[in-house]
Design an enzyme around this catalytic site. Sequence first.
Site, mmCIF file in Angstrom:
data_model
loop_
_atom_site.group_PDB
_atom_site.id
_atom_site.type_symbol
_atom_site.label_atom_id
_atom_site.label_comp_id
_atom_site.label_asym_id
_atom_site.label_seq_id
_atom_site.Cartn_x
_atom_site.Cartn_y
_atom_site.Cartn_z
ATOM 1 N N ASP A 202 0.836 -1.200 0.000
ATOM 2 C CA ASP A 202 0.000 0.000 0.000
ATOM 3 C C ASP A 202 0.868 1.247 0.000
ATOM 4 O O ASP A 202 2.094 1.192 0.189
ATOM 5 C CB ASP A 202 -1.034 -0.013 1.126
ATOM 6 C CG ASP A 202 -0.456 0.266 2.495
ATOM 7 O OD1 ASP A 202 0.773 0.464 2.599
ATOM 8 O OD2 ASP A 202 -1.219 0.308 3.468
ATOM 9 N N ILE A 203 0.232 2.376 -0.265
ATOM 10 C CA ILE A 203 0.936 3.648 -0.395
ATOM 11 C C ILE A 203 1.222 4.207 0.998
ATOM 12 O O ILE A 203 0.332 4.277 1.850
ATOM 13 C CB ILE A 203 0.091 4.658 -1.193
ATOM 14 C CG1 ILE A 203 -0.214 4.100 -2.584
ATOM 15 C CG2 ILE A 203 0.813 5.993 -1.308
ATOM 16 C CD1 ILE A 203 -1.176 4.957 -3.394
ATOM 17 N N ASN A 210 -4.592 12.679 0.427
ATOM 18 C CA ASN A 210 -6.010 13.074 0.358
ATOM 19 C C ASN A 210 -6.277 14.353 1.150
ATOM 20 O O ASN A 210 -7.028 15.230 0.709
ATOM 21 C CB ASN A 210 -6.902 11.944 0.880
ATOM 22 C CG ASN A 210 -7.084 10.831 -0.131
ATOM 23 O OD1 ASN A 210 -7.024 11.075 -1.333
ATOM 24 N ND2 ASN A 210 -7.307 9.622 0.347
ATOM 25 N N ASP A 219 -7.483 9.759 -5.994
ATOM 26 C CA ASP A 219 -7.967 8.770 -6.966
ATOM 27 C C ASP A 219 -7.058 8.701 -8.188
ATOM 28 O O ASP A 219 -6.758 7.612 -8.696
ATOM 29 C CB ASP A 219 -9.394 9.114 -7.406
ATOM 30 C CG ASP A 219 -10.420 8.822 -6.334
ATOM 31 O OD1 ASP A 219 -10.074 8.146 -5.346
ATOM 32 O OD2 ASP A 219 -11.576 9.276 -6.479
ATOM 33 N N GLU A 245 -6.014 2.033 -0.638
ATOM 34 C CA GLU A 245 -4.710 2.171 -1.283
ATOM 35 C C GLU A 245 -3.907 0.876 -1.254
ATOM 36 O O GLU A 245 -2.701 0.883 -1.515
ATOM 37 C CB GLU A 245 -3.910 3.294 -0.616
ATOM 38 C CG GLU A 245 -3.435 3.019 0.793
ATOM 39 C CD GLU A 245 -4.446 3.379 1.873
ATOM 40 O OE1 GLU A 245 -4.015 3.616 3.014
ATOM 41 O OE2 GLU A 245 -5.653 3.421 1.573
#
Length: 340
Positions: A202-203, A210, A219, A245
Amino acid sequence: MNISILVFGSDEFVAQLPDQILDATAFRLAVITDFQEAISQLEIEPPDVIFVQASLDGSIELCGWLKNQPQLSWLYCILFEDRSYQLAAKSEQDLCWEWEMTATALRQGADAYIWQLTHEIIDKNTVSVAAHHQVILAQLSVGLRKAQKYRELMRTNDLLSAIALADSLTEISNRRAMEWDLPRQVKKARTQATPLSLIILDIDYFKKVNDTYGHLVGDRLLQLLAYRLRHNLRAKDTPFRYGGEEFVVVLSNTNSEEAMIVAERLNRIVAEQPFAIDQELTIPITISLGVATLQANDDDKGYSLLHRADQCLLNAKNLGRNQVVSGEYSDFSYLKAVSS
């Protein structure tokens, strides 16, 4: 491609079919007289329509078997009655018997029931032969319409399935697709005695993206990441968006050392080049990755394999993010993190 017809019947039976059906440019006929061979052919390559000669051993059984197969029940089965000459019958009793035979044939699995002409009628009455052939061709048309509708429905279902299994944002497979595919990959690996590995990633600090730039930018970042992942994987690697994510990559025929190489490469290609959201905004990101390889005591659904990879992902985050942790190489990953 020519329309395919499977004929369960003798060469003599085939010779009595309308000339239009015997035209090799319009129809592709496979003529079989053995019951088991017919079943094998139906399972391997279903035709558009099947003709069955009633006097052949196993004819009624074949009709019944066909309708009991969920994947083949759409196939139009025409049973040709050549065991009696009741077409010449004129009495009410004979007609009732003929109707009873037809009803029985339809109940036993035939979609259509056609009485064959006697040799005497064939030799003496060309009008009856022509009319009889028109009935055969008409029933064939019914069967072909049914086959066409079925195949159109299957194409629609395939399209709907593809839509249901695709992530609408990133256009890669979604979590539902992974939950369907992973058990298949586990079974294949065990059947073929080949390794199977899995990466979950994941990020790092995605919430900050965000909060800083808004969800539309977030997105877009997910889309760009999915694109980069997809175009830097091997042909045998399958990426999925697991949720938010998080992404999962299933690595078929890949051992733990090879999986580490793939994961390290993904980590590098994400970190080395920032993501251009538009002409004015570029965002650098990193990812954390957990790697696990299928073990003998893992469950058939792949839950324990996925859980181990997820635990490795948590370890990668606890060790400072932007790195790979593997269940088989956790000590090495820890030393690498401490020394960096």
